[in-house]
Design an enzyme around this catalytic site. Structure first.
Site, PDB file in Angstrom:
ATOM      1  CG  ASP A  22      13.042  69.686  21.558  1.00  0.00           C
ATOM      2  OD1 ASP A  22      13.534  69.962  22.677  1.00  0.00           O
ATOM      3  OD2 ASP A  22      11.854  69.353  21.408  1.00  0.00           O
ATOM      4  CG  ASP A  81      14.674  68.246  26.030  1.00  0.00           C
ATOM      5  OD1 ASP A  81      14.047  68.705  26.973  1.00  0.00           O
ATOM      6  OD2 ASP A  81      14.414  68.475  24.843  1.00  0.00           O
ATOM      7  CD1 TRP A 102       5.736  58.288  22.036  1.00  0.00           C
ATOM      8  CD2 TRP A 102       7.221  59.451  23.241  1.00  0.00           C
ATOM      9  NE1 TRP A 102       6.166  59.337  21.268  1.00  0.00           N
ATOM     10  CE2 TRP A 102       7.074  60.065  21.980  1.00  0.00           C
ATOM     11  CE3 TRP A 102       8.114  60.001  24.155  1.00  0.00           C
ATOM     12  CZ2 TRP A 102       7.782  61.217  21.616  1.00  0.00           C
ATOM     13  CZ3 TRP A 102       8.820  61.145  23.798  1.00  0.00           C
ATOM     14  CH2 TRP A 102       8.645  61.744  22.546  1.00  0.00           C
TER      15      TRP A 102
END
Lengths: 270, 571
Positions: free
Chosen positions: B303, B305, B502
């Site tokens: 994953d 990306d 984040w």
């Protein structure tokens, strides 16, 4: 033009609470409250109690007999958000987000009693019929009245006045006539006209968008978003609450009726 | 404080706080750096530097920075928005898809637009939205139910609404990123790489909302590079475009990153490089035709990306002046590419990594065996499931000539299974109607995230003999702001924080780097050394990247924290 909130008949405290309720409906997630089972309040007694509650919570917009005015005519028996017991309950309980219909601060039982009363007045109603010519009224709207300079119908038109999409469903004929002739009679809170007088520079007129103790925000007559710190202002004038001209001085009686007929024909909301 | 504000305010003409100049033309967007008081697009400019030329707030006075106003989002969702600012008016999105215009000096609301999505939408990772684009007098927003909406910037009135795609197909699609407005087009990406769909990047006419072109991120039969997916796996390959992109006006090229292939952690049924997953695409703006691509992670199973924002810069490489693209990737390596050709120049790791021992001349990784997800779960693979970099914005400062990356350096576990995991609470059967050949089964509850494995939550798992917590001791993972010399890939300094972040970063001409941590500590670092010069304890998670702007001639910095947009300025 301005079609909306009246400061003639409601005490200030009531207007304020309604406004707060509307704000609450605007900013908080919708309460998807499930109505309790089959209504046990559809009795003559409940209807009478519902009538009384209706006067407290609903009559300001919907009229004392539900005949409409600022709010939709409830005597037609036609409800855009549904006419079943559960749908009427949900509309009263939760309000209609994105519209002027706020949540109603009442107990579940009280809401059911209002449902009972609303059903009773909607049993045999008829839709008002405007005597004017709506096609000629549209010509007035687009031409002599210059209404589109300030009002929109859907995505087209000005933004200084309220959007008129669906206004014929929300406002009755008497209300529409009054708004044209006496615009300041009832001005929605988001369209109240003000004039700020800076200590330096020219005065600015527009509609008030927001305000606190230190600052005030408005849309000026050229549609610009403006903000002022109050300490920099000489004065804020609020004596002319509507930017809209009184159309009794602009249009003759027939033109007014035609315009009312056109506005009343605007039934589709955005 | 108040007196100072008013003194500055008094300098403004006629006491006018907001004197907005609309329209925001393409020329203005093209030269956004000439309007440092505004923030006109997601990354600040087409080169995506997320750099502010404002220097009122600088290393000498940043200690006097104070909170000036808040915008209360009142939303339980993650607040990932990057606001725009146009001449004293701030525009921002609030989850799910509400838009507000604020007075940028006070935070007072000027207008609001509320959009109602269906109750069920198919977003993998929260009902989020990352922001708006502006062009002319229109604001543009993507919605969770796959619409592009145009609003009148003066009133918030909806002008049109275009359906991008059926959001219910193929396990579901959503549009969470900010659009990118270029010339007369609005470039729109989509999310859904965690579902068996098929990705694309769209361009819409900015005036009418009609689609001008669509680029399929998985090559279709008859297109170049078809055949890098085994069997029919291309039909359900995912490859979303869920973040924002960049634009080079000299070559009229849009650059956009793509997501992982689907299913995320299991490549058994999709042997091959799986183009154009985990890649950067260079597309002609006018036609959407592919000029070149570069794939960071072929046949990804982690994953990882490549939906980071492309950072465009120029510099001398091996004695030659070149147009470059800097790319700190989710797979843990910093890449430098020639942006005119897509040619690989160099790659260096900026976090712990275990999966690649090097790269060939074309930038293809030399993969180290033993890093694949396993049924039992493997916890020795770095970077972790959320990568070394993710969607959060990087920043490049032309003053320091450093690239700033808020990196995740963490230990996680990778598992692999043969099933997919639907959205939380979702029980519907896999919708394969539009993808004949899809044979995958819905997942039982709690067996993984994002398609065939992933970072499993704690607790019993039918695929694992010895369940173990998915998250590890805090001291095994951390975050860090890394300052990278983009031309050499060398790390100049690191500023470590306690948790993987984040949030993104923004650098300024005041030689500062702003950002916010997972614990809600908003910080300003010295861009030259990484020393923390200022902080504010906001005490909620940061899922956004900062911006800076002027209101009444005064510099502010805004950042979403928790469900609040916080705005800071000097006393």
């Amino acid at each position: 033009m301005a079609f909306g909130n009246s400061n003639r008949i409601r005490p200030r405290s009531v207007r304020r609470s309604l406004s707060l309720a509307a704000c609450a409906a605007f900013f908080t997630p919708v309460l998807l409250t499930q109505p309790p089972g089959p209504s046990s309040f559809d009795t003559p007694e409940s209807r009478e109690q519902g009538r009384s509650l209706f006067q407290t919570h609903c009559a300001y917009c919907h009229g004392a007999r539900g005949e409409g005015g600022r709010g939709v005519d409830l005597t037609t028996g036609v409800y855009r958000h549904g006419g079943s017991d559960a749908e009427l309950y949900a509309t009263i309980r939760n309000g209609i987000p994105g519209t002027e219909m706020p949540t109603v601060r009442a107990t579940n039982d009280e809401v059911w009693k209002m449902v009972s009363f609303v059903k009773s007045i909607g049993a045999g109603g008829v839709v008002e019929s405007a005597p004017g010519d709506r096609v000629a009224g549209k010509a007035v709207y687009d031409g002599k009245g210059k209404c589109a300079a300030c009002h929109s119908i859907g995505a087209e038109g000005g933004i200084l006045g309220p959007n008129l999409a669906g206004v014929g469903r929300r406002r009755n004929l008497a209300y529409l006539r009054e708004s044209l002739v006496t615009p300041e009679a009832d001005v929605p809170v988001l369209y109240r006209a003000i004039q700020v007088m800076p200590k330096t520079g020219p005065p600015v007129r527009g509609i008030r968008l927001n305000e606190d103790d230190l600052s005030i925000q408005l849309r000026d007559s050229q549609n610009n978003l403006r903000s002022f710190f109050k300490e920099e202002l000489k004065e804020i004038r609020r004596d002319k609450p509507s930017l809209m001209p009184a159309y009794g001085d602009v249009l003759n009686a027939q033109e007014l009726e035609n315009l009312v007929a056109y506005l009343s024909s605007l039934r589709e909301t955005l | 404080m108040r007196r100072r504000v008013f003194c500055i305010f008094a300098l403004a003409a006629a006491g006018v706080v907001v004197a907005q100049r609309l329209p925001v033309t393409y020329e203005r967007l093209l030269h956004a750096d000439q309007e440092p008081g505004n923030w006109l697009m997601y990354s600040g400019g087409y080169n995506s530097w997320r750099y502010s030329r404002l220097d009122q707030i600088n290393t000498g006075n940043v200690k006097k920075l104070k909170a000036q106003w808040l915008f209360q989002g009142r939303s339980p969702e993650k607040f990932e928005t990057t606001p725009l600012v146009v001449d004293g008016v701030m525009y921002l999105t609030r989850p799910e898809n509400d838009v507000f215009a604020l007075d940028a000096a006070t935070g007072r609301v000027l207008w609001a637009y509320n959009y109602r999505n269906p109750v069920s939408t198919y977003n993998c990772c929260g009902k989020v939205n990352r922001g708006l684009a502006i062009l002319g007098n229109r604001l543009y927003m993507n919605t969770l139910d796959m619409h592009l909406i145009a609003l009148d910037a003066k009133s918030g009135r909806e002008l049109w609404k275009t359906a991008i795609y059926d959001y219910t197909l193929d396990g579901g699609y959503a549009a969470t990123g900010a659009p990118l407005a270029v010339k007369d087009k609005i470039i729109v990406g989509m999310a859904g790489g965690e579902h068996p769909g098929s990705g694309f990047l769209d361009a819409y006419d900015a005036v009418t909302g009609k689609r001008v072109w669509r680029f399929h991120t998985v090559p279709q039969p008859g297109e170049a590079n078809f055949g890098t997916w085994a069997g029919d796996s291309w039909k359900t390959g995912g490859v979303a475009t869920w973040n924002n992109g960049s634009y080079d006006p000299e070559t009229n090229t849009v650059f956009w990153g793509t997501s992982n292939p689907w299913p995320d952690y299991n490549a058994d049924a999709r042997k091959g490089d799986n183009l154009y997953s985990c890649s950067v695409l260079a597309l002609d703006l006018d036609t959407g035709k592919l000029k070149w691509f570069f794939q960071f992670t072929p046949q990804d199973t982690h994953d990882w990306d490549a939906t980071q924002i492309p950072v465009l810069l120029s510099g001398e490489v091996r004695g030659q002046k070149r147009n470059l693209m800097a790319w700190p990737a989710r797979n843990g390596f910093y890449y430098l590419l020639d942006r005119d050709t897509g040619k690989f120049i160099l790659a260096k790791s900026f976090v712990r990594q275990t999966w690649a021992k090097g790269f060939d001349d074309n930038g293809k990784p030399q993969v180290i065996a033993g890093n694949e997800p396993t049924v039992e779960g493997i916890d020795t693979v770095f970077p972790g499931v959320d990568g070394g970099a993710n969607w959060m914005s990087h920043s490049y400062s032309p003053l320091t000539r450093l690239l700033y990356v808020f990196a995740r350096d963490e230990r996680r576990v990778f598992t692999k299974n043969s099933v997919r995991h639907l959205n939380d609470g979702e029980v519907s059967e896999l919708n394969t109607a539009s993808r004949p050949g899809a044979t995958l089964q819905p997942a039982p509850a709690n067996t993984g995230i994002f398609g065939a494995g992933g970072n499993l939550p704690a607790g019993p798992n039918p695929n694992r003999a010895n369940p173990r917590p998915a998250r590890f001791a805090p001291e095994e993972s951390w975050g860090k702001v890394v300052a990278i010399d983009p031309l050499s890939g060398e790390t100049k300094w690191e500023h470590k924080v306690i948790s993987p972040p984040w949030g993104g970063v923004m650098s300024t001409a005041g030689n500062l780097v702003f950002g916010g941590t997972t614990e809600g500590m908003i910080f300003a670092l010295d861009a030259r050394t990484g020393e923390r010069l200022w902080h504010f304890s906001a005490n909620e998670r940061v899922y956004a990247s900062p911006i800076s702007f002027l209101a009444n001639g005064k510099q502010y910095v805004s950042l979403a924290v928790g469900d609040v947009l916080m705005t800071f300025g000097l006393e």
